[in-house]
Write a protein that holds these residues in place. Structure first.
Motif, PDB file in Angstrom:
ATOM      1  N   GLY A 184     -20.253  89.001  53.700  1.00 21.01           N
ATOM      2  CA  GLY A 184     -19.092  89.258  52.851  1.00 21.01           C
ATOM      3  C   GLY A 184     -18.413  90.555  53.175  1.00 21.01           C
ATOM      4  O   GLY A 184     -17.838  91.206  52.302  1.00 21.01           O
ATOM      5  N   ALA A 185     -18.464  90.966  54.460  1.00 20.68           N
ATOM      6  CA  ALA A 185     -17.896  92.248  54.872  1.00 20.68           C
ATOM      7  C   ALA A 185     -17.267  92.111  56.251  1.00 20.68           C
ATOM      8  O   ALA A 185     -17.638  91.237  57.039  1.00 20.68           O
ATOM      9  CB  ALA A 185     -18.975  93.329  54.878  1.00 20.68           C
ATOM     10  N   ILE A 186     -16.335  93.015  56.537  1.00 23.82           N
ATOM     11  CA  ILE A 186     -15.566  92.988  57.780  1.00 23.82           C
ATOM     12  C   ILE A 186     -15.812  94.259  58.573  1.00 23.82           C
ATOM     13  O   ILE A 186     -15.868  95.360  58.017  1.00 23.82           O
ATOM     14  CB  ILE A 186     -14.055  92.876  57.483  1.00 23.82           C
ATOM     15  N   ALA A 187     -15.965  94.115  59.881  1.00 19.79           N
ATOM     16  CA  ALA A 187     -16.039  95.253  60.791  1.00 19.79           C
ATOM     17  C   ALA A 187     -14.885  95.165  61.785  1.00 19.79           C
ATOM     18  O   ALA A 187     -14.569  94.081  62.282  1.00 19.79           O
ATOM     19  CB  ALA A 187     -17.360  95.272  61.539  1.00 19.79           C
ATOM     20  N   PHE A 188     -14.268  96.298  62.059  1.00 21.27           N
ATOM     21  CA  PHE A 188     -13.135  96.351  62.979  1.00 21.27           C
ATOM     22  C   PHE A 188     -13.502  97.148  64.224  1.00 21.27           C
ATOM     23  O   PHE A 188     -14.427  97.968  64.220  1.00 21.27           O
ATOM     24  CB  PHE A 188     -11.926  97.014  62.308  1.00 21.27           C
ATOM     25  N   ALA A 189     -12.767  96.924  65.286  1.00 20.37           N
ATOM     26  CA  ALA A 189     -12.821  97.768  66.481  1.00 20.37           C
ATOM     27  C   ALA A 189     -11.401  97.852  67.024  1.00 20.37           C
ATOM     28  O   ALA A 189     -10.829  96.841  67.435  1.00 20.37           O
ATOM     29  CB  ALA A 189     -13.756  97.179  67.529  1.00 20.37           C
ATOM     30  N   GLU A 190     -10.837  99.037  66.982  1.00 17.33           N
ATOM     31  CA  GLU A 190      -9.498  99.207  67.533  1.00 17.33           C
ATOM     32  C   GLU A 190      -9.537  99.102  69.051  1.00 17.33           C
ATOM     33  O   GLU A 190     -10.478  99.582  69.689  1.00 17.33           O
ATOM     34  CB  GLU A 190      -8.935 100.581  67.152  1.00 17.33           C
ATOM     35  N   MET A 191      -8.528  98.485  69.618  1.00 12.70           N
ATOM     36  CA  MET A 191      -8.365  98.412  71.056  1.00 12.70           C
ATOM     37  C   MET A 191      -7.060  99.090  71.446  1.00 12.70           C
ATOM     38  O   MET A 191      -6.034  98.916  70.779  1.00 12.70           O
ATOM     39  CB  MET A 191      -8.334  96.952  71.524  1.00 12.70           C
ATOM     40  N   VAL A 195     -18.949  90.574  59.602  1.00 17.60           N
ATOM     41  CA  VAL A 195     -18.390  89.741  60.657  1.00 17.60           C
ATOM     42  C   VAL A 195     -17.240  90.519  61.284  1.00 17.60           C
ATOM     43  O   VAL A 195     -16.652  91.403  60.657  1.00 17.60           O
ATOM     44  CB  VAL A 195     -17.895  88.375  60.130  1.00 17.60           C
ATOM     45  N   ASP A 196     -16.922  90.204  62.526  1.00 19.37           N
ATOM     46  CA  ASP A 196     -15.863  90.919  63.225  1.00 19.37           C
ATOM     47  C   ASP A 196     -14.481  90.551  62.687  1.00 19.37           C
ATOM     48  O   ASP A 196     -14.229  89.379  62.331  1.00 19.37           O
ATOM     49  CB  ASP A 196     -15.892  90.602  64.724  1.00 19.37           C
ATOM     50  N   TYR A 197     -13.627  91.531  62.645  1.00 22.60           N
ATOM     51  CA  TYR A 197     -12.194  91.315  62.390  1.00 22.60           C
ATOM     52  C   TYR A 197     -11.711  90.209  63.314  1.00 22.60           C
ATOM     53  O   TYR A 197     -11.959  90.230  64.521  1.00 22.60           O
ATOM     54  CB  TYR A 197     -11.479  92.623  62.691  1.00 22.60           C
ATOM     55  N   ASP A 198     -10.996  89.231  62.756  1.00 26.43           N
ATOM     56  CA  ASP A 198     -10.543  88.107  63.570  1.00 26.43           C
ATOM     57  C   ASP A 198      -9.173  87.648  63.073  1.00 26.43           C
ATOM     58  O   ASP A 198      -8.612  88.220  62.125  1.00 26.43           O
ATOM     59  CB  ASP A 198     -11.563  86.968  63.518  1.00 26.43           C
ATOM     60  N   ILE A 199      -8.659  86.630  63.708  1.00 25.23           N
ATOM     61  CA  ILE A 199      -7.346  86.096  63.357  1.00 25.23           C
ATOM     62  C   ILE A 199      -7.480  85.105  62.196  1.00 25.23           C
ATOM     63  O   ILE A 199      -8.367  84.247  62.193  1.00 25.23           O
ATOM     64  CB  ILE A 199      -6.697  85.397  64.560  1.00 25.23           C
ATOM     65  N   VAL A 200      -6.599  85.236  61.228  1.00 26.39           N
ATOM     66  CA  VAL A 200      -6.554  84.326  60.075  1.00 26.39           C
ATOM     67  C   VAL A 200      -5.614  83.167  60.413  1.00 26.39           C
ATOM     68  O   VAL A 200      -4.413  83.382  60.589  1.00 26.39           O
ATOM     69  CB  VAL A 200      -6.059  85.073  58.820  1.00 26.39           C
ATOM     70  N   PRO A 201      -6.116  81.946  60.524  1.00 22.72           N
ATOM     71  CA  PRO A 201      -5.247  80.829  60.919  1.00 22.72           C
ATOM     72  C   PRO A 201      -4.050  80.631  59.991  1.00 22.72           C
ATOM     73  O   PRO A 201      -2.962  80.285  60.441  1.00 22.72           O
ATOM     74  CB  PRO A 201      -6.180  79.610  60.877  1.00 22.72           C
ATOM     75  N   ASP A 202      -4.271  80.852  58.701  1.00 19.60           N
ATOM     76  CA  ASP A 202      -3.206  80.655  57.712  1.00 19.60           C
ATOM     77  C   ASP A 202      -2.647  81.984  57.228  1.00 19.60           C
ATOM     78  O   ASP A 202      -2.298  82.145  56.061  1.00 19.60           O
ATOM     79  CB  ASP A 202      -3.740  79.839  56.530  1.00 19.60           C
ATOM     80  N   HIS A 203      -2.529  82.930  58.145  1.00 21.63           N
ATOM     81  CA  HIS A 203      -2.076  84.278  57.775  1.00 21.63           C
ATOM     82  C   HIS A 203      -0.727  84.249  57.079  1.00 21.63           C
ATOM     83  O   HIS A 203      -0.525  84.923  56.056  1.00 21.63           O
ATOM     84  CB  HIS A 203      -2.006  85.175  59.019  1.00 21.63           C
TER      85      HIS A 203
END
Length: 344
Positions: free
Chosen positions: A242-249, A321-329
């Motif tokens: 239930g948590a998000i982790a990010f990594a800037e590129m 879980v890794d930051y990802d793309i939301v299909p229904d953004h």
């Protein structure tokens, strides 16, 4: 003409840009972003031209690179980036590559969990970790909302009980709308400025805020307020998490007219002294991937490491879980904006 940088806070700081100019003779101008989706859209639609973009992981690999907006970094930069990565960053290494794994298209630097922030004198760490975003469901809760739209979408979806990285159905969209409206109608404070939220925590006006993390609370912790802490929820609807982790590129854009200068900016950020500067920027402090280099890690005092919650970094990431793309953004963002504006 200045090199144009589009970035999250830190890389836009005048002292950092001056250090780049002093080292390379190249002038640079930066524009700050707080929404990866908006920044990516502007680049895709050619409404914003930049030479270097600093954006969260999934947008480089899954959106911008397939659209031909990102240039490969080349062997020299790839080797420089890879040889000093922190072990805790290894999970994010694949995001530095094109989808086929053949080219390095982005350099990782800042990373970590990004979920919510509490005043631990008012809300215990254990309670916050167990309850997560459900803390906001209590009608008596005193909280704020930091308006980082992309993270708000992740977190509201999690609070509504579904995985934001899967396509949604009507029931889930209705739950998202209800949760978003509850968040904003019951919030004591809503702002896109993390300093405003941190001051409200310190003043006792709110007890926690969402969305947030070490990235946002660290300036207050650096000032000695170590009872303000970033929290990583321990469970949720995303494969049990239930948590998000990010990594800037940080990437060089394909349409830059100054590819060598753009790569010089990326090379500059990878130098040990500059990695430390970014880790402890004026407006945000955060772990960086280059802490795998002993010359970088040794620059941090015990107090510095406490500011960025170093001791719990690996454990916190294990619940994310890794930051990802939301299909229904698009749909969910529309519902988010409706909830925000309903309370103006």
């Amino acid at each position: 003409m200045s090199l144009r940088i589009r970035c999250w806070e830190g890389y836009d700081a005048a002292p950092y840009l001056r250090s780049f100019t002093a080292a390379t003779g190249i002038n640079a101008a930066a524009e700050t972003l707080i929404s990866d989706a908006s920044a990516a859209s502007a680049l895709l639609n050619a409404t914003d031209r930049c030479d270097v973009i600093n954006i969260n992981n999934a947008y480089v690999q899954k959106v911008l690179d397939p659209a031909g907006c990102i240039a490969p970094l080349g062997e020299a930069l790839t080797q420089l980036a890879n040889h000093q990565l922190l072990a805790a960053f290894e999970r994010f290494r694949p995001w530095m590559l094109s989808a086929d794994g053949k080219s390095c298209i982005g350099v990782g630097q800042r990373f970590g969990a990004f979920n919510l922030v509490v005043n631990s004198r008012r809300v215990s760490r254990t309670l916050a970790e167990d309850e997560g975003f459900a803390l906001a469901a209590d009608p008596s809760a005193r909280y704020g909302v930091l308006c980082y739209d992309d993270f708000n979408i992740f977190h509201i979806a999690i609070a509504a009980g579904f995985d934001p990285f899967q396509s949604t159905n009507e029931r889930q969209r209705a739950a998202f709308s209800r949760t978003a409206r509850n968040w904003f109608s019951n919030a004591r404070l809503v702002s896109d400025d993390h300093f405003v939220l941190n001051r409200a925590l310190l003043a006792g006006e709110i007890d926690f805020y969402l969305s947030g993390g070490v990235y946002t609370v660290s300036p207050a912790r650096r000032d000695g307020h170590d009872h303000l802490i970033a929290i990583t929820p321990r469970s949720g609807p995303v494969a049990g998490r239930g948590a998000i982790a990010f990594a800037e590129m940080t990437s060089v854009t394909a349409n830059t007219r100054h590819p060598d200068k753009a790569r010089a900016f990326v090379q500059h950020m990878l130098q040990p002294d500059n990695a430390v500067r970014i880790a402890f920027a004026e407006t945000t402090c955060n772990p960086v991937a280059q802490m795998g280099n002993p010359d970088v890690l040794s620059a941090f005092s015990a107090d510095d490491l406490a500011v960025i919650q170093w001791d719990t970094l690996a454990e916190d990431l294990s619940y994310c879980v890794d930051y990802d793309i939301v299909p229904d953004h698009g749909v969910l963002h529309g519902l988010l904006i409706e909830a925000m504006t309903a309370n103006l």
